[in-house]
Write an enzyme that holds these catalytic residues in place. Sequence first.
Site, PDB file in Angstrom:
ATOM      1  CG  ASP A 182      -1.691   1.501   1.453  1.00 37.29           C
ATOM      2  OD1 ASP A 182      -2.808   1.363   0.820  1.00 37.29           O
ATOM      3  OD2 ASP A 182      -1.337   2.204   1.960  1.00 37.29           O
ATOM      4  CE1 TYR A 219       0.372   7.809   3.207  1.00 39.86           C
ATOM      5  CE2 TYR A 219       1.046   5.534   2.182  1.00 39.86           C
ATOM      6  CZ  TYR A 219       0.344   6.425   2.873  1.00 39.86           C
ATOM      7  OH  TYR A 219      -0.986   6.031   3.420  1.00 39.86           O
ATOM      8  CB  SER A 273      -2.303   2.826  12.226  1.00 44.49           C
ATOM      9  OG  SER A 273      -1.617   3.864  11.400  1.00 44.49           O
ATOM     10  CD  GLU A 330       8.131  -9.845  16.206  1.00 44.99           C
ATOM     11  OE1 GLU A 330       7.187  -8.951  16.150  1.00 44.99           O
ATOM     12  OE2 GLU A 330       9.243  -9.895  16.903  1.00 44.99           O
TER      13      GLU A 330
END
Length: 282
Positions: A48, A53, A197, A249
């Site tokens: 994404d 950005y 987030s 992870e």
Amino acid sequence: MQTLELPGGGTIPALGLGTWKIGESAGRRGAEVAALRAAIAMGYRLIDTAEMYGEGGAEEVVGQAIAEALRAGDVRREELFIVSKVYPHNASLHGTAKACARSLARLGLDHVDLYLLHWRGEHPLGDTCEAMQTLVAEGKVRHWGVSNFDTDDMEELAALAGDCAVNQVYYSVAERGPEFSLLPWHRERAIPLMAYSPIDQGALAADAALQTIAERLGISAAQLALAWVLAQPGVAAIPKAARESHLRENLAAAELTLGPEVLAEIDRLHPAPRRKRPLAMI
């Protein structure tokens, strides 16, 4: 990797990689490209990004990483699901197409798999919808959607166009606002919600209560927080990660199954909302 069905056909990976704050420094570009290459090599397929950005810098980094991965034979283009977003001030009837063309040039691609309106702005929503549909018809965008839209926004959008594929919002175990009305609205219409987030920009990794539960399960608090988001029906997640350890992870978290007792314990720590409140947004 689990997938979610998209309206009108096709699927989207349940876990992807966010690129917010990437592409802001030329000095970090090599490391950022390397991190994305590593992510693709270990199995990430959803990436994404947005024209916002790094003012296009993130798209350039993503584009370079994709080009290198394709040349190396690490992945085929059709295996990747690339998302970008248009600035609201660019999302006019004609400006949307121009912004998309700039994004495609920076990405080095002939199409993106999902193109989102980053948030609502000054341009009429109907004009943006028409522009998005034209981009789909032209093959430059496979699916289109929105970001940071609440329930009333989605109702208005649904009255204008019936082919919105995704809504991307801030959603985490500590920020459960979408659950009050927005997420049920999405589920009723089988439109996936994409959580940005989902680990609160890393803050939930230090949540002491989550750490206690996570230690009992033999995982990290960040993995627990991400697994909780991915356990919600109809929800995908795009955490940002740059370190290889964090990338691995997060991939492992996508394979976790949280039992009802664990989910109930998390509900007690971070209860679902009892009233409507504005969506969080960063």
